[in-house]
Design a protein around this motif. Structure first.
Motif: not given
Length: 309
Positions: A15-26, A29-37
């Motif tokens: 199981x894995x999650x992104x630490x501080x995901x809400x902060x990164x999205x805030x 948002x578009x850049x974080x999603x692009x980097x995750x993809x």
């Protein structure tokens, strides 16, 4: 559940999650999603496939992956986290995408491609224990991997995990590679009988430190909780420094109340530096006296005193 659609099998669960995901999205948002993809496409998915894993599902900030082998699961996690570290090296700290990873092994229920059961729940809770960029595994994973992969393990002891009935023994996998095996402390073994003096551990490739339990100079046994809590806070803060190898609390607290020479502690833990402290608390005032010692020579490198309210 319909009996025809339920399948049980033994699996390794990551199981894995992104630490501080809400902060990164805030922040972006578009850049974080692009980097995750991009991370999925270029690093994570290829490594999962190479290690024979199956991505069960994804959430906005998380992944649940099934592996047929514990060794493959841990090897995949180490490779991905190492790759993430390289990618983040030139990225400002507040924009880094860092995964926390938990790995467990157990019996799972498979239904419509999803997986359920305690084995999955424990992996998810282990993920919550891991630090950003870190990997935490259960004892069953540690026992199956320690002789097959050249990993560094730190025993974090038994942890009470949310909604898990029994405490789970947790191990943290460090980034160093080397034979830092578990063994009894010199002088006595687990039964209290004489033990063979172990060979000194080789030092990690990066600076390493052990924070010893503080001495409670207040004369009040009730202050032990406060003093131990300060040690935990310092260890946690130092562990966030990526270039510093920090020995886990459960390893250093075995020395609490034991009159052992600092050089021996450095040799047993395989660290270069030892931080010793004492705390005196009177009323609302606190005085901390700290000293940094070279674990190889026993030389005092730095000392200071801190007063506060």
């Amino acid at each position: 559940m319909s009996a025809e659609r339920v399948e049980r099998r033994l699996a390794a669960i990551l199981a894995a999650d992104v630490a501080g995901y809400s902060r990164l999205m805030g922040r972006d948002e578009a850049g974080t999603l692009a980097r995750l993809k991009a991370l999925r496409r270029e690093l994570i998915d290829p490594m999962v496939a190479e290690h024979k894993g199956r991505i069960v599902k994804t959430t906005g900030d998380g992944l649940l992956i099934e592996f047929p082998s514990v060794v493959e699961a841990v090897a995949c996690a180490i490779t991905v986290q190492s790759g993430m570290g390289s990618r983040n090296a030139a990225t400002p700290e507040d924009r880094r995408i860092e995964f926390r990873v938990g790995i467990n092994s157990g019996d799972i229920i498979v239904e419509d491609g999803d997986i359920h059961g305690d084995g999955v729940n424990i992996a998810a809770r282990l993920e919550g224990v891991a630090e950003p960029g870190g990997i935490c595994v259960s004892a069953i994973v540690h026992d199956q991997v320690r002789d097959r992969l050249d990993c560094v393990f730190e025993d974090l002891g038994e942890q009470s995990l949310k909604n898990i009935v029994r405490p789970v023994r947790v191990y943290r996998i460090g980034p160093e590679i080397g034979p830092r095996a578990f063994r009894p402390l010199s002088g006595v073994d687990a039964t209290g009988t004489a033990a063979v003096q172990p060979a000194a551990l080789s030092l990690p490739d990066k600076p390493s430190i052990a924070v010893l339990p503080f001495q409670n100079m207040s004369g009040d046994p009730e202050q032990e909780y406060f003093v131990d809590g300060m040690v935990e806070e310092i260890i946690t803060a130092l562990s966030r420094i990526r270039w510093l190898f920090v020995i886990a609390r459960n390893s250093t607290f075995t020395y609490k109340g034991r009159p052992i020479e600092v050089k021996e502690i450095g040799r047993e833990l395989g660290v270069r530096y030892i931080l010793e402290d004492s705390v005196r608390k009177g009323g609302s005032r606190v005085r901390i006296t700290a000293q940094l010692i070279d674990g190889e020579t026993g030389a005092h490198l730095w000392a200071d005193r801190f007063d506060g309210l």
